[in-house]
Design a protein around this motif. Structure first.
Motif, PDB file in Angstrom:
ATOM      1  N   PHE A 120       0.987  -1.391  -0.360  1.00 26.20           N
ATOM      2  CA  PHE A 120       0.290  -0.169  -0.014  1.00 26.20           C
ATOM      3  C   PHE A 120       1.019   1.265  -0.510  1.00 26.20           C
ATOM      4  CE2 PHE A 120      -4.041  -1.629   1.633  1.00 26.20           C
ATOM      5  CZ  PHE A 120      -4.536  -1.997   0.654  1.00 26.20           C
ATOM      6  N   LYS A 121       1.745   1.210   0.578  1.00 27.08           N
ATOM      7  CA  LYS A 121       2.504   2.212   1.169  1.00 27.08           C
ATOM      8  C   LYS A 121       3.513   2.804  -0.286  1.00 27.08           C
ATOM      9  CE  LYS A 121       5.438   2.225   3.900  1.00 27.08           C
ATOM     10  NZ  LYS A 121       7.578   1.786   4.589  1.00 27.08           N
ATOM     11  N   GLU A 122       4.095   1.695  -1.014  1.00 26.65           N
ATOM     12  CA  GLU A 122       4.834   1.605  -2.380  1.00 26.65           C
ATOM     13  C   GLU A 122       3.402   2.365  -3.685  1.00 26.65           C
ATOM     14  OE1 GLU A 122       7.631   1.132  -4.642  1.00 26.65           O
ATOM     15  OE2 GLU A 122       8.014   1.260  -3.106  1.00 26.65           O
ATOM     16  N   LYS A 123       2.312   1.732  -3.497  1.00 24.11           N
ATOM     17  CA  LYS A 123       2.015   2.451  -4.813  1.00 24.11           C
ATOM     18  C   LYS A 123       0.956   3.510  -4.436  1.00 24.11           C
ATOM     19  CE  LYS A 123      -1.299  -1.871  -5.368  1.00 24.11           C
ATOM     20  NZ  LYS A 123      -1.129  -1.784  -7.017  1.00 24.11           N
ATOM     21  N   MET A 124       0.804   4.326  -3.080  1.00 25.72           N
ATOM     22  CA  MET A 124       0.545   4.943  -2.793  1.00 25.72           C
ATOM     23  C   MET A 124       2.044   6.529  -3.323  1.00 25.72           C
ATOM     24  SD  MET A 124      -2.577   5.724  -1.140  1.00 25.72           S
ATOM     25  CE  MET A 124      -2.325   7.473  -1.053  1.00 25.72           C
ATOM     26  N   LYS A 125       3.080   5.768  -3.453  1.00 22.53           N
ATOM     27  CA  LYS A 125       3.757   6.278  -3.358  1.00 22.53           C
ATOM     28  C   LYS A 125       4.006   6.740  -4.798  1.00 22.53           C
ATOM     29  CE  LYS A 125       8.579   5.001  -1.511  1.00 22.53           C
ATOM     30  NZ  LYS A 125       8.615   4.233  -1.298  1.00 22.53           N
ATOM     31  N   ASN A 126       3.610   5.902  -6.051  1.00 23.88           N
ATOM     32  CA  ASN A 126       3.870   5.978  -6.965  1.00 23.88           C
ATOM     33  C   ASN A 126       1.950   6.236  -7.154  1.00 23.88           C
ATOM     34  OD1 ASN A 126       5.717   5.241  -7.081  1.00 23.88           O
ATOM     35  ND2 ASN A 126       5.364   3.259  -6.781  1.00 23.88           N
ATOM     36  N   ASP A 127       1.425   6.722  -6.477  1.00 25.08           N
ATOM     37  CA  ASP A 127      -0.589   7.085  -7.112  1.00 25.08           C
ATOM     38  C   ASP A 127      -1.172   6.382  -7.762  1.00 25.08           C
ATOM     39  OD1 ASP A 127      -2.015   9.067  -6.573  1.00 25.08           O
ATOM     40  OD2 ASP A 127      -2.004  10.073  -8.815  1.00 25.08           O
ATOM     41  N   GLU A 128      -0.851   4.592  -7.633  1.00 29.51           N
ATOM     42  CA  GLU A 128      -1.800   3.863  -7.849  1.00 29.51           C
ATOM     43  C   GLU A 128      -2.876   2.898  -7.171  1.00 29.51           C
ATOM     44  OE1 GLU A 128       2.831   2.164 -10.105  1.00 29.51           O
ATOM     45  OE2 GLU A 128       2.027   0.654  -8.428  1.00 29.51           O
TER      46      GLU A 128
END
Length: 289
Positions: free
Chosen positions: A179-187
């Motif tokens: 989730f953190k990685e997706k938020m960082k990449n606006d996914e």
């Protein structure tokens, strides 16, 4: 004389944090045995001796008698274990037998990292996936070795660990890191249906506090290390305030698991960190560690 401590899986997420904590004790010499299936050299920490190899080969790879073995080095994914069943058997079943035989001959204590899936859905979770069954049956083998050969042991159970060094991408990524990685990449945040399945997310520092405490003072089974705060996966996604996409249901995905932590708390352990605070800190730091 310093005590020799062996951590299997010492280059993994939890194992590397355990090695780091143990290596700060001047009375310990810390060793890691890891096959680097999900572990990484990026997780290496100072003052630890790293040995590469499978736990099934422990008797050939470890040429000293440790005073303590923390056995964390097993396959640890639920849904993926259906496709990886050969790896699950090699790492979890062949591995536990080799480690227990090594411990029996060395005459040392073993702390075994069991899986809280054993308690999922009123106990039905223990057979819901290849991963869950191997972990549940391994706890029974550890108990039996204790009874058969008088091996000192402790069995711990983690509950949805999160924190630095989680695997963030790919097939083996864990939820909070993903989730953190997706938020960082606006996914979009993807959630396996129904989304109401609840988890007791527990910070890595709390896990390590419990592991060290049980390793030093605990004997027997049922040392759960888990936060009593439970959130559904959907609730966690809503904490991130991102776009959400629901995915089809998957096999082995338990709905609940009881946190059994009375014996750990009796040793003086309490969870200190909260998931909401961790997510908020990540938001302030643009989702960086």
């Amino acid at each position: 004389m310093k005590k020799k401590i062996l951590v299997t899986g010492g280059a993994g997420f939890v194992g590397s944090h355990l090695c780091e904590r143990l290596s700060q004790n001047s009375n310990y010499e810390v060793y890691s045995l890891d096959n680097y299936f999900t572990g990484s050299k990026d997780n290496h920490v100072p003052n630890v001796t790293y040995i590469k190899g499978n736990t099934s080969d422990i008797s050939e790879l470890i040429i000293f008698n440790p005073d303590m073995v923390y056995h964390l080095g097993e396959y640890s994914r639920v849904e993926q274990s259906f496709d990886d069943i050969e790896k699950v058997w090699e790492y979890n079943k062949n591995g536990i037998f080799a480690v227990l035989e090594f411990v029996r001959k060395s005459g040392c204590k073993i702390l075994y990292a069991g899986s809280s899936t054993k308690f999922g859905d009123g106990g039905l979770g223990r057979s819901a996936s290849p991963y869950a069954w191997t972990k549940a049956s391994n706890t029974e083998l550890v108990e039996n070795y204790g009874a058969w050969f008088n091996i000192p042991y402790a069995i711990t159970y983690f509950y949805n660990v999160y924190g630095s060094r989680e695997i963030q991408t790919g097939k083996y990524a864990t939820l909070i890191a993903l989730f953190k990685e997706k938020m960082k990449n606006d996914e979009t945040l993807t959630i396996v249906s129904p989304g109401t399945q609840k988890r007791n997310f527990t910070h890595i520092d709390d896990i390590i506090d419990g592991l060290v405490l049980v390793g030093e003072n605990g004997y027997g089974d049922e040392f759960g290390i888990g936060s009593e705060e439970a959130f559904s996966i959907l609730e966690v996604a809503q904490m991130y305030d991102g776009k959400i996409e629901m995915l089809p249901e998957r096999r082995g995905n338990r709905m609940t698991a009881e946190v059994i932590s009375d014996k750990t708390k009796a040793l003086g352990w309490e969870p200190k960190r909260k998931l909401a605070d961790y997510i908020e800190e990540g938001r302030k730091n643009d989702w960086k560690e």
